[in-house]
Scaffold this motif. Structure first.
Motif, short mmCIF file in Angstrom:
data_model
loop_
_atom_site.label_atom_id
_atom_site.label_comp_id
_atom_site.label_asym_id
_atom_site.label_seq_id
_atom_site.Cartn_x
_atom_site.Cartn_y
_atom_site.Cartn_z
N CYS A 8 81.07 7.74 -26.20
CA CYS A 8 80.57 6.39 -26.40
C CYS A 8 79.05 6.43 -26.63
N THR A 9 78.58 5.60 -27.56
CA THR A 9 77.14 5.52 -27.86
C THR A 9 76.72 4.05 -27.89
N ALA A 10 75.43 3.84 -28.03
CA ALA A 10 74.90 2.48 -28.12
C ALA A 10 75.44 1.77 -29.35
N LEU A 11 75.74 2.51 -30.39
CA LEU A 11 76.26 1.91 -31.63
C LEU A 11 77.67 1.34 -31.47
N TYR A 17 82.91 -4.24 -27.14
CA TYR A 17 82.95 -5.60 -26.58
C TYR A 17 84.14 -6.37 -27.16
N ALA A 18 84.34 -6.28 -28.46
CA ALA A 18 85.47 -6.96 -29.11
C ALA A 18 86.80 -6.44 -28.56
N LYS A 45 76.14 -6.03 -22.95
CA LYS A 45 75.16 -5.10 -23.53
C LYS A 45 74.36 -4.39 -22.44
N GLN A 46 73.96 -5.13 -21.41
CA GLN A 46 73.20 -4.53 -20.31
C GLN A 46 74.05 -3.51 -19.55
N ARG A 47 75.28 -3.89 -19.29
CA ARG A 47 76.17 -2.98 -18.56
C ARG A 47 76.45 -1.74 -19.39
N HIS A 48 76.66 -1.92 -20.69
CA HIS A 48 76.91 -0.80 -21.59
C HIS A 48 75.72 0.16 -21.59
N ALA A 49 74.52 -0.39 -21.66
CA ALA A 49 73.31 0.44 -21.64
C ALA A 49 73.21 1.22 -20.32
#
Length: 170
Positions: A8-11, A17-18, A45-49
């Protein structure tokens, strides 16, 4: 179906999310809700980061399960890696439209190979006592049940969890 695991990456945030949003109701039938905040775009987004930082630190590894066309059909993770004991905790989820096709079983097999590269010697996993499919996936991949179901509370919901363990043989 041929699948692949991709780190998994930031991209991946928007597509992931979808995927999570699309499958929320389905996932919440068998596991506690992550709460409404999790599904707010900015919070996601914050949690993913934050998770990606864990990945950079080497304490967790997050993989997307993708089909041949590159669509996310699930995710599989190794979290709470302990470099001293060489243990990590396994978690996975498969999108509703892709269950019953052997995807989780194959994804766990692929992740076991990753564990060898990451020098992880023991993989732990938990599932609810009612999730027979997940229990079969784990035992089919060499996991042994560790204990009887233990009643716990997760996100305000009572449930019974069964602990599994797989020791890696060289």
């Amino acid at each position: 179906m041929k699948i692949q695991l991709k780190a998994c990456t930031a991209l991946d945030a928007e597509e992931l999310y979808a995927f999570e949003l699309k499958n929320r109701t389905y996932f919440e039938k068998s596991i506690p809700s992550r709460g409404d905040d999790y599904y707010m775009p900015e919070m996601f987004k914050q949690r993913h980061a934050s998770l990606l930082q864990e990945q950079r630190d080497g304490t967790s590894f997050f993989y997307l399960i993708k089909d041949e066309g590159g669509e996310i059909i699930g995710r599989i993770n190794l979290v709470d890696r302990d470099v001293t004991t060489k243990r990590a905790e396994l978690g996975y989820r498969i999108g509703q439209n892709h269950t019953g096709k052997g995807i989780a079983k194959e994804a766990v097999q692929l992740l076991i190979e990753q564990c060898r590269k990451l020098d992880i010697k023991e993989i732990q996993a938990k599932t609810t006592d009612g999730n027979i499919a997940s229990q079969k996936i784990l035992t089919g991949n060499g996991f042994q049940q560790e204990s009887k179901a233990v009643e716990v509370e997760l996100n305000g919901q009572r449930m019974r969890l069964i602990q599994f363990k797989r020791t890696m043989l060289d």
